[in-house]
Motif scaffolding. Structure first.
Motif, PDB file in Angstrom:
ATOM      1  N   ALA A  72       1.051  -1.113  -0.088  1.00 50.62           N
ATOM      2  CA  ALA A  72      -0.387  -0.343  -0.034  1.00 50.62           C
ATOM      3  C   ALA A  72       1.104   0.847   0.532  1.00 50.62           C
ATOM      4  O   ALA A  72       0.901   2.196  -0.906  1.00 50.62           O
ATOM      5  N   ALA A  73       1.739   1.242   0.435  1.00 45.31           N
ATOM      6  CA  ALA A  73       2.943   2.202   1.073  1.00 45.31           C
ATOM      7  C   ALA A  73       3.597   2.808  -0.209  1.00 45.31           C
ATOM      8  O   ALA A  73       3.750   3.503  -0.444  1.00 45.31           O
ATOM      9  N   THR A  74       3.925   1.788  -1.466  1.00 50.16           N
ATOM     10  CA  THR A  74       4.266   1.396  -3.194  1.00 50.16           C
ATOM     11  C   THR A  74       3.738   2.023  -3.490  1.00 50.16           C
ATOM     12  O   THR A  74       3.768   2.429  -4.479  1.00 50.16           O
ATOM     13  N   ASP A  75       2.163   1.608  -3.638  1.00 41.13           N
ATOM     14  CA  ASP A  75       1.334   1.864  -4.233  1.00 41.13           C
ATOM     15  C   ASP A  75       0.975   3.579  -4.002  1.00 41.13           C
ATOM     16  O   ASP A  75       0.798   4.310  -5.031  1.00 41.13           O
ATOM     17  N   LEU A  76       1.123   4.077  -3.170  1.00 35.02           N
ATOM     18  CA  LEU A  76       0.331   5.471  -2.682  1.00 35.02           C
ATOM     19  C   LEU A  76       1.911   5.869  -3.320  1.00 35.02           C
ATOM     20  O   LEU A  76       1.456   7.468  -3.325  1.00 35.02           O
ATOM     21  N   SER A  77       2.834   5.748  -2.731  1.00 34.90           N
ATOM     22  CA  SER A  77       4.468   6.733  -3.660  1.00 34.90           C
ATOM     23  C   SER A  77       4.345   6.886  -4.850  1.00 34.90           C
ATOM     24  O   SER A  77       4.605   7.819  -5.539  1.00 34.90           O
ATOM     25  N   LEU A  78       4.079   5.658  -5.512  1.00 38.32           N
ATOM     26  CA  LEU A  78       4.086   5.178  -7.321  1.00 38.32           C
ATOM     27  C   LEU A  78       3.060   6.536  -7.693  1.00 38.32           C
ATOM     28  O   LEU A  78       2.879   6.634  -8.307  1.00 38.32           O
ATOM     29  N   PHE A 108      12.212   8.065  -9.686  1.00 39.91           N
ATOM     30  CA  PHE A 108      11.368   7.325  -8.825  1.00 39.91           C
ATOM     31  C   PHE A 108      10.102   6.101  -8.929  1.00 39.91           C
ATOM     32  O   PHE A 108       9.984   5.560  -8.483  1.00 39.91           O
ATOM     33  N   VAL A 109       9.789   6.913 -10.770  1.00 44.78           N
ATOM     34  CA  VAL A 109       8.881   5.878 -10.821  1.00 44.78           C
ATOM     35  C   VAL A 109       9.448   4.825 -11.348  1.00 44.78           C
ATOM     36  O   VAL A 109       8.702   3.298 -11.386  1.00 44.78           O
ATOM     37  N   HIS A 110      10.409   4.153 -11.686  1.00 47.48           N
ATOM     38  CA  HIS A 110      11.076   2.996 -12.040  1.00 47.48           C
ATOM     39  C   HIS A 110      11.469   2.527 -10.832  1.00 47.48           C
ATOM     40  O   HIS A 110      11.283   1.313 -10.834  1.00 47.48           O
ATOM     41  N   ALA A 111      11.783   3.353  -9.737  1.00 47.72           N
ATOM     42  CA  ALA A 111      12.295   2.187  -8.817  1.00 47.72           C
ATOM     43  C   ALA A 111      11.209   2.010  -8.160  1.00 47.72           C
ATOM     44  O   ALA A 111      11.167   0.698  -7.412  1.00 47.72           O
ATOM     45  N   LEU A 112      10.167   3.223  -7.901  1.00 46.48           N
ATOM     46  CA  LEU A 112       8.768   2.316  -7.313  1.00 46.48           C
ATOM     47  C   LEU A 112       8.392   0.580  -7.788  1.00 46.48           C
ATOM     48  O   LEU A 112       7.467  -0.084  -7.401  1.00 46.48           O
TER      49      LEU A 112
END
Length: 320
Positions: A72-78, A108-112
């Motif tokens: 969820a944290a990854t989705d929110l950040s992405l 950030f887009v590719h890392a997430l």
């Protein structure tokens, strides 16, 4: 709408790029905010609610739910890494973005996305242990190991994605200042470079195949172990119950990898046959649809989370 200034044919050391939006859809792209805007809103509300529930309910401080909170944290950040700028471009027209900010967004887009793929693999391994070796699950899968796994995924993503902006930053001359896209996608920026971009193209291809390919193989292997364990169970009810614990994760995997596969195939093999607006729309769907769907899938199909959310809403309703 804001008019973009005319770029030079060739220039050095750009201070900013101009995101123009979706080529061919400039006249109607404002209407796309009615699609991507609700997706982003669902991502904010859904993933925020999941994080709040897991944080506040001590009974959910278990490895499976901690992995879900990481997702969820990854989705929110992405979603947040691209949606605000994307919506601004679609609604207001071409917008300038500083050169450094463009490279940061690219990172950030590719890392997430790499982190999300790794989290899905970790969740598959978690389910494989839970179904295949349930008696050993509390020993093999602990909160500490989940924390170490999450840290390892972040460090791996940073290590493999850092070369993306660095490979772009080494170029000093660009053909144009205008990026025909809604965010700073790696290949959209590389297309503007004056010079040999073979290393950029090769690294992008190898990274896509290596990261997604390895994770998909790991997920496939985990579900092979799960299927083997489920088929060993004596009754149909036991098999259905064991497989039901994985149904939410399967839905999330499909929501992430199916749009990603279509986006990748059209970009790599349909560049001259698939219109560019389709490329851009698919990449946006790939990045924004999973963060919007994942909390709905887990909220609806995971009993503990569903019951906790119902308790919260019922309690708030009773106060009025």
């Amino acid at each position: 709408m804001t008019e973009a200034p005319q770029p030079n044919s060739t220039f050095s050391c750009p201070t900013f790029f101009i995101l123009t939006g979706i080529p061919g859809l400039v006249g109607v792209q404002a209407w796309l905010t009615l699609v991507f805007g609700p997706m982003y809103l669902l991502s904010l509300l859904g993933n925020g609610a999941l994080l709040a529930v897991v944080q506040t309910d001590s009974t959910l401080h278990q490895p499976m739910f901690l992995l879900l909170a990481t997702l969820a944290a990854t989705d929110l950040s992405l979603a947040t890494s691209i949606a605000p700028g994307l919506l601004a471009v679609l609604w207001l027209g071409p917008r300038p973005v500083p050169y450094a900010a463009c490279l940061v967004q690219m990172f950030f887009v590719h890392a997430l996305t790499a982190v999300e793929s790794g989290v899905l693999l970790a969740m598959a391994c978690d389910r494989a242990v839970a179904v295949g070796r349930p008696l050993h699950y509390p020993i093999l899968v602990t909160k500490a190991r989940v924390g170490y796994a999450a840290l390892a995924l972040v460090l791996k993503a940073v290590a493999i994605v850092v070369p993306f902006p660095l490979l772009v930053a080494r170029f000093e001359h660009f053909q144009a200042q205008t990026i025909h896209h809604v965010y700073c996608a790696h290949m959209a920026v590389v297309e503007l470079v004056v010079g040999d971009t073979g290393a950029n193209n090769l690294y992008g291809l190898v990274l896509s195949l290596a990261v997604s390919g390895i994770d998909i193989l790991g997920i496939t292997g985990s579900y092979g172990l799960i299927a083997h364990a489920v088929l060993q169970l004596p009754t149909r009810e036991a098999r259905a119950k064991a497989f039901g614990t994985c149904s939410s994760h399967i839905c999330v995997i499909l929501a992430f990898y199916v749009p990603g596969l279509f986006s990748y195939l059209t970009h790599r093999f349909g560049r001259h046959t698939v219109p560019k607006p389709v490329h851009i729309l698919l990449s946006n769907i790939y990045l924004l649809l999973p963060p919007a769907l994942n909390p709905l899938i887990y909220g609806a199909r995971t009993k503990q989370i569903r019951d906790r959310l119902l308790e919260i809403f019922t309690f708030k309703k009773s106060q009025f």
